[in-house]
Design a protein around this motif. Sequence first.
Motif, PDB file in Angstrom:
ATOM      1  N   ARG A 337       0.630  -1.434   0.024  1.00 24.66           N
ATOM      2  CA  ARG A 337       0.100   0.053   0.038  1.00 24.66           C
ATOM      3  C   ARG A 337       0.805   1.258   0.138  1.00 24.66           C
ATOM      4  O   ARG A 337       1.506   1.550   1.034  1.00 24.66           O
ATOM      5  CB  ARG A 337      -0.856  -0.028   1.206  1.00 24.66           C
ATOM      6  N   ALA A 346       2.683   1.007   3.736  1.00 21.91           N
ATOM      7  CA  ALA A 346       2.322  -0.496   4.413  1.00 21.91           C
ATOM      8  C   ALA A 346       2.456  -1.859   3.589  1.00 21.91           C
ATOM      9  O   ALA A 346       2.198  -1.588   2.368  1.00 21.91           O
ATOM     10  CB  ALA A 346       0.645  -0.329   5.100  1.00 21.91           C
ATOM     11  N   ALA A 360       3.157  -1.327   9.067  1.00 20.49           N
ATOM     12  CA  ALA A 360       2.757  -0.112   8.691  1.00 20.49           C
ATOM     13  C   ALA A 360       3.884   0.807   9.102  1.00 20.49           C
ATOM     14  O   ALA A 360       4.311   0.854  10.310  1.00 20.49           O
ATOM     15  CB  ALA A 360       1.435   0.453   9.528  1.00 20.49           C
ATOM     16  N   ARG A 363       1.767   4.811   9.035  1.00 24.69           N
ATOM     17  CA  ARG A 363       0.329   4.669   8.698  1.00 24.69           C
ATOM     18  C   ARG A 363      -0.437   4.003   9.833  1.00 24.69           C
ATOM     19  O   ARG A 363      -0.944   3.138   9.682  1.00 24.69           O
ATOM     20  CB  ARG A 363      -0.120   3.864   7.610  1.00 24.69           C
ATOM     21  N   ASP A 366      -3.833   2.431   9.182  1.00 28.67           N
ATOM     22  CA  ASP A 366      -3.952   0.995   8.710  1.00 28.67           C
ATOM     23  C   ASP A 366      -3.378  -0.309   9.779  1.00 28.67           C
ATOM     24  O   ASP A 366      -4.212  -1.275   9.780  1.00 28.67           O
ATOM     25  CB  ASP A 366      -2.439   0.897   7.655  1.00 28.67           C
ATOM     26  N   PRO A 388      -3.631   3.223  -1.657  1.00 25.51           N
ATOM     27  CA  PRO A 388      -3.379   3.767  -0.387  1.00 25.51           C
ATOM     28  C   PRO A 388      -4.258   4.825   0.006  1.00 25.51           C
ATOM     29  O   PRO A 388      -4.377   5.279   1.160  1.00 25.51           O
ATOM     30  CB  PRO A 388      -1.908   4.297  -0.527  1.00 25.51           C
ATOM     31  N   LEU A 392      -8.296   1.241   4.824  1.00 25.87           N
ATOM     32  CA  LEU A 392      -7.963  -0.013   4.822  1.00 25.87           C
ATOM     33  C   LEU A 392      -9.021  -0.844   5.163  1.00 25.87           C
ATOM     34  O   LEU A 392      -9.541  -1.954   4.963  1.00 25.87           O
ATOM     35  CB  LEU A 392      -6.817  -0.437   5.739  1.00 25.87           C
TER      36      LEU A 392
END
Length: 399
Positions: A337, A346, A360, A363, A366, A388, A392
């Motif tokens: 991501r 991620a 991650a 992030r 996430d 991204p 998520l």
Amino acid sequence: MTLENIVVVGGGLAGAHTAAALRARGHRGALTLVAAEPHPPYDRPPLTKTVLAGAEEDTSFPTDWAALGVELRLGERAEALDLHDHAPGGVLKTSAGALAFDGLVLATGAEPVRLPGTGRQHLVRTVDDVRALRPLLRPGIRLALVGAGWIGAEVATVAAAQGCRVTVVEAGPAPLAAAVGAEVGGRTAPWYAAAGVTLRCGTAVTSVDPGGLRLADGEFLAADVVVVGVGARPAVDWLTDSGLEIARGVVVDESLRTGRPEVVALGDCAAWWSPRYRRHMVVEHWDTALKASEQAAAALLGEDVRHDPVPYFWSDQFGRTVQYAGDHRDADRTVLRGSPEDPAWAVLWLAGDRLCAVLAVDRPRDLVQARRALARGCEVDLPAATDPGTALRDALRAA
């Protein structure tokens, strides 16, 4: 079963929090905490961050042990455990004598791996280790750091910021290769160069010698200071003749009980059965030890418990927060991501469409969303997961 005399072995997070949890859950008998270190129980994650950098000195837990009625026996090392001819209970043999008990908590943690050689090697496991290393991190000092794992990266971060000339030597093909695999770990390699740190992967060390490192190819790498961070092993050698089952760690069931119900084990020294992953797990991380402390206390007092968390840990390195949740051992592919060239990205590990784990980098949403999904089991919508810009949670569906 009413326990009159409980002994906790280990003064780290797992032991300290289990002792406090025993009192909170109603244990009114004698309670003794035996710790090999001379310091009151303290938190370890800050050691390679704020303590090494000189921004913090004392990370002791804010616990009033006297008010809890916990006897602290500091600087006392556990040496043997006698469970034979004692049922229930036994005798703990320490460097200061023997302690009888009818309930026992094993939370002795892990011991860092040392390398061969006669040269001085610094470790970063205890507060005394870090306090000894800290004044050596001066501008221009040649620092050789063995191991590009979580601890190695954190030490390299602090040392580079102090102006040290840092070389990190890693036997694996990439940083974090043992933890997250070479493909994902390799995405962190540019961080070292950007921080002015020399990274040498695929380079094994034969010995720590006076003045530096002897490498496997015969080269001698000169260094003023050598730090070794190549992993740790559960501190269970002292239990060899105890009669408890040992398989890397102390083998326990999903309630953290050993084959003797009056003996529980948790934290870095325990190999606990996970119904979720269908195998015994040794997870040497803060979050798992914290969660296990309440469960271990409840189990020892006879409550029905089940300890089966999704593993989670984090690291602060080179100005980034890196978080991991899950277990990717059964994964067959990864999904990225974002780009590693972006400030935040991620990686998801999948087994088929099922989410196994997440890493991650800056992030946190996430991580939080994946961690919740991992706890209940979920599948991944690939087109959404690879974007991204998509939350998520919108790419995850219940399995």
